[in-house]
Design a protein around this motif. Structure first.
Motif, short mmCIF file in Angstrom:
data_model
loop_
_atom_site.label_atom_id
_atom_site.label_comp_id
_atom_site.label_asym_id
_atom_site.label_seq_id
_atom_site.Cartn_x
_atom_site.Cartn_y
_atom_site.Cartn_z
N THR A 172 0.84 -1.19 0.00
CA THR A 172 0.00 0.00 0.00
C THR A 172 0.87 1.25 0.00
O THR A 172 2.02 1.20 0.43
N PHE A 176 1.50 -0.85 -9.61
CA PHE A 176 0.53 -1.84 -10.08
C PHE A 176 0.23 -2.83 -8.96
O PHE A 176 -0.92 -3.24 -8.76
N CYS A 231 0.32 -2.20 -5.77
CA CYS A 231 -0.57 -1.52 -4.81
C CYS A 231 -2.02 -1.54 -5.29
O CYS A 231 -2.95 -1.74 -4.51
N LEU A 232 -2.18 -1.34 -6.60
CA LEU A 232 -3.53 -1.34 -7.17
C LEU A 232 -4.17 -2.72 -7.01
O LEU A 232 -5.32 -2.85 -6.56
N TRP A 239 -5.06 -3.35 -3.39
CA TRP A 239 -6.22 -2.57 -2.99
C TRP A 239 -7.52 -3.19 -3.52
O TRP A 239 -8.54 -3.25 -2.84
#
Lengths: 564, 192
Positions: free
Chosen positions: A201, B25, B27-28, B31
């Motif tokens: 994150t 990418f 992190c996307l 998420w």
């Protein structure tokens, strides 16, 4: 030590081999250039990269041009990372408001990640912004592994060519290692790690009021993507100070196994890739069997030492395994496997604090790094294996009184001289700096633990830097100008001198003709030759390092036996 | 010169792909697909975040399950172990001090049956897990401090136990954050 513990270690190593065989074949196809799988998927991306960077993929390089490109690319990447670390405070993606890294430390860190060592004189959660973790650390973790892979592939091409100069094109090899091997694997691994609990994150650190009263800062960040390439690239530099012992980097036994497989995958696959290049299919199994046996043996020694526990604490009434510096969730067998694998494969990630291992448990990682060719890191490890192979062939040739041949190439004085130089650099850059450190107040003042263990801390530091491993007896305070500089230089010499020597050998071997196999050929792809190879590695290692290991862990072990 | 220029161009292009696109990418994906674990497995009480399930918090006081000793005092922002050698006097002092604390807090225990993991510091200083037996050993103390029955606490621990995977990997253990979160919920339910 229990049967189920030994079985646990065996199964993990068996899975590594099972995964490595197909990858070894795939890597051969990628770099051989004929019939490359998934070519249609990757080719357009490569074209774009070639176009943007001005690479002409059809150009063939001789060994000097190949080496020049390799050194220049690494120099540019190292400077780039150094600059990022120095100016991180003013760049975006810095939610924890971390300041610039001081010059000595930034030099050490940039060199450390450039050389695939990942020695860390800083704590990630306190010293690096998210952007630095991504564009300095994660980036170099990719390129340092790819550089090692490319160098080794160049050597193998040299072995295969007949009276030619070309070793391939460095930029093409680097691009292929990055886009066709490392990136896809890292992508798969990072998603698996996320699914199993590793954070990923850009959300900043969270300050919370905990249930028991008081506050705690929960650091976060793009951990999973770094973790994947940290292991696959045999890098080992963690996002957090506690490395793979941190619950965010390695939250359970499944992630622990994934990380063990990731760091052992490419070096194990490489012995099969090399066997195909050398047109000696059996060689892959010979090397894989002997080297995996050494890793297994190392893991067993650690397991035995740690499961037996600390006799000094047993006097206080504490019976059971040595849990100081270990995490409950992994259990002793898996922890021991990690300790052996991370040093055999020169990764340097830790899921237990090596400084707190029992003396003989801590000796195993030290010895595996001193040998430096029990698989070793991505590409660089295979180069070391080949270097010791040349030495072995030479010694065997002397014994039977024949001109030594190495898979059809005559080994002559130039090759032997270069291989010996590459071999001697390793002990040289371990032992001399260790002696300097022990003789100077600047070296001694960083030592944390008293007596012989303090010497082990210094010896371990320089061994780790020279082997481009990066694990530490972390009590030693490395963040001083003395250690930042000394370790930085040792990492550079440990990495580049052997790469330069081996590519020079590749250049001279490429120019030779291949002698056809005959009755009189000493075959190197047999189990008996493999046994001689291992014997020579162990004898050379023991002759060079035994006095120092005796002063450190062996001496400490005797002290422990006397006191209990 | 052409080589140097190419090296610089390659550095910027590959840093963009590997150092920016790849992690962003990631992190996307995190998420979208793993909203809980990708954000740090955060633990909530009501709407407030009270920690992460994976990071041992400092649970002081007899009414909580205590995590393993931490060389960094459960500093989430500064993980690490003691790095004490097995022969170091510092290690002996630390273990003796921890033994005194454990025995004082849990009078029902004796030195002979304390397990190493409860008096030796963890590697990360944030180890959220304790061995199953260590959790059981703490029950009499918690029962006395909270007035909850020992049977209920035992049931709580047993329902949170994590067995070795495949029967081979790990030891029977419990996550202290999960246990203490459940304790807090139960106490709120009792209105106390």
């Amino acid at each position: 030590m229990t049967f189920s513990g030994v079985l646990a270690i065996t199964l993990v190593l068996a899975v590594t081999v099972a995964l490595a065989v197909p990858l070894g074949r795939y890597m051969y196809q990628v770099f051989d250039g004929e019939q490359v799988p998934f070519d249609r998927v990757f080719r357009p991306f490569e074209r774009v990269l070639y176009c943007v960077t001005g690479i002409r993929p059809e150009v063939e390089m001789d060994w000097k041009a190949y080496l020049r490109a390799l050194m220049l690319s690494n120099a540019a990447m190292g400077v780039f990372a150094y600059v990022i670390l120095r100016i991180q405070a003013w760049l975006p993606l810095n939610p924890a408001h971390i300041g610039p890294m001081p010059p000595y430390l930034a030099f050490n860190t940039a060199v450390s990640f450039l050389t695939n060592t990942n020695w860390q004189n800083y704590a990630g959660e306190q010293s690096l912004s998210y952007l630095s973790q991504m564009i300095a650390i994660t980036f170099l973790q990719f390129t340092s592994a790819a550089t090692g892979i490319a160098a080794c592939i160049a050597f193998l091409r040299g072995m295969r060519s007949r009276q030619a100069n070309a070793l391939g094109n460095f930029w093409v090899d680097l691009t292929r290692a990055l886009l066709r091997v490392l990136l896809p694997l890292a992508f798969v691994w990072s998603i698996a790690l996320m699914a199993l609990g590793v954070p990923e994150t850009l959300g900043g650190y969270v300050t919370v009021h905990v249930l028991g009263g008081g506050t705690q800062i929960i650091p976060r960040g793009p951990v999973a993507t770094l973790e994947a390439i940290k292991q696959l690239g045999t890098n080992g530099g963690g996002f957090f100070n506690a490395n793979s012992a941190h619950p965010f980097e390695d939250p359970n036994v499944w992630t622990c196994m994934l990380e063990i497989w990731a760091m052992s995958l490419i070096p194990t696959a490489f012995v099969f890739t090399a066997a195909r290049f050398l047109n000696a299919p059996k060689l892959g199994w010979v090397l894989c069997a002997f080297l995996t046996a050494l890793v297994f043996l190392g893991a067993l020694v650690v397991y035995h030492a740690e499961a037996a526990g600390n006799p000094l604490l047993a006097k206080l009434g504490i019976h059971g395994p040595n849990m100081e510096g270990k995490e409950v969730r992994f259990g002793i067998p898996l922890t021991s496997t990690f300790v052996a694998v991370t040093t055999a494969y020169t990764t340097g990630a830790v899921n237990a604090m090596h400084d707190s291992l029992m003396p003989l448990g801590g000796m195993v990682p030290l010895v595996l790094m001193m040998l430096n060719c029990v698989f070793g890191g991505d590409g660089a490890g295979m180069l070391n294996i080949l270097m010791f192979f040349i030495i072995t062939v030479f010694i065997c040739g002397l014994m039977v009184g024949r001109t030594p041949e190495f898979f059809g190439k005559k080994i002559e004085s130039r090759e032997v001289k270069l291989a010996t130089a590459a071999m001697l650099v390793h002990p040289f850059v371990i032992l001399i700096p260790t002696a300097i450190a022990m003789a100077t107040p600047a070296g001694r003042s960083s030592i944390a633990n008293p007596s012989l263990h303090g010497f082990s801390e210094v010896l371990y530091a320089f061994t780790s830097a020279a082997a481009n491993n990066g694990s530490a007896f972390a009590g030693l305070n490395g963040n001083t100008p003395f250690y930042n500089l000394m370790l930085g230089l040792v990492m550079l010499f440990g990495r580049y001198i052997s790469i330069i020597a081996m590519i020079a050998i590749a250049g001279s071997l490429a120019a030779k003709n291949i002698v056809p196999v005959s009755e009189g050929t000493l075959r190197a792809d047999t189990f008996s030759f493999g046994a001689v190879f291992v014997a020579i590695v162990l004898i050379v290692g023991a002759l060079t390092f035994f006095p120092y290991v005796a002063l450190g862990p062996i001496g400490e072990s005797l002290q422990l036996a006397l006191r209990s | 010169m052409i080589n140097l220029l190419r090296a610089i161009r390659f550095t910027f292009a590959s840093a963009f792909v590997l150092g920016l696109l790849y992690p962003l990418f990631g992190c996307l994906i995190g998420w979208l697909l793993f909203p809980f674990s990708s954000q740090g497995s955060l633990m909530k009480a009501g709407r407030e975040i009270v920690g992460s399930y994976l990071i041992a918090a400092p649970y002081k006081g007899p009414e909580w399950f205590a995590p393993r000793p931490s060389a960094v005092n459960y500093n989430g922002d500064g993980s690490g172990g003691s790095n004490d050698a097995p022969t170091s006097p510092a290690l002996l002092q630390e273990v003796q001090a921890n033994m005194r604390d454990v025995l004082k807090a849990n009078p029902s225990l004796s030195a002979q049956n304390i397990s190493p993991s409860m008096v030796e510091s963890s590697a990360s200083g944030l180890d959220p897990d304790i061995e199953f037996q260590d959790a059981l050993d703490q029950i009499p103390r918690i029962a006395k401090a909270t007035g909850m029955s020992e049977a209920w606490l035992r049931h709580l621990v047993e329902s949170h136990v994590i067995e070795p995977r495949l029967g081979l990997y790990g030891v029977p253990m419990v996550n202290v954050n999960e246990l203490n979160h459940a304790l807090a919920q139960a106490r709120k339910g009792n209105g106390s």
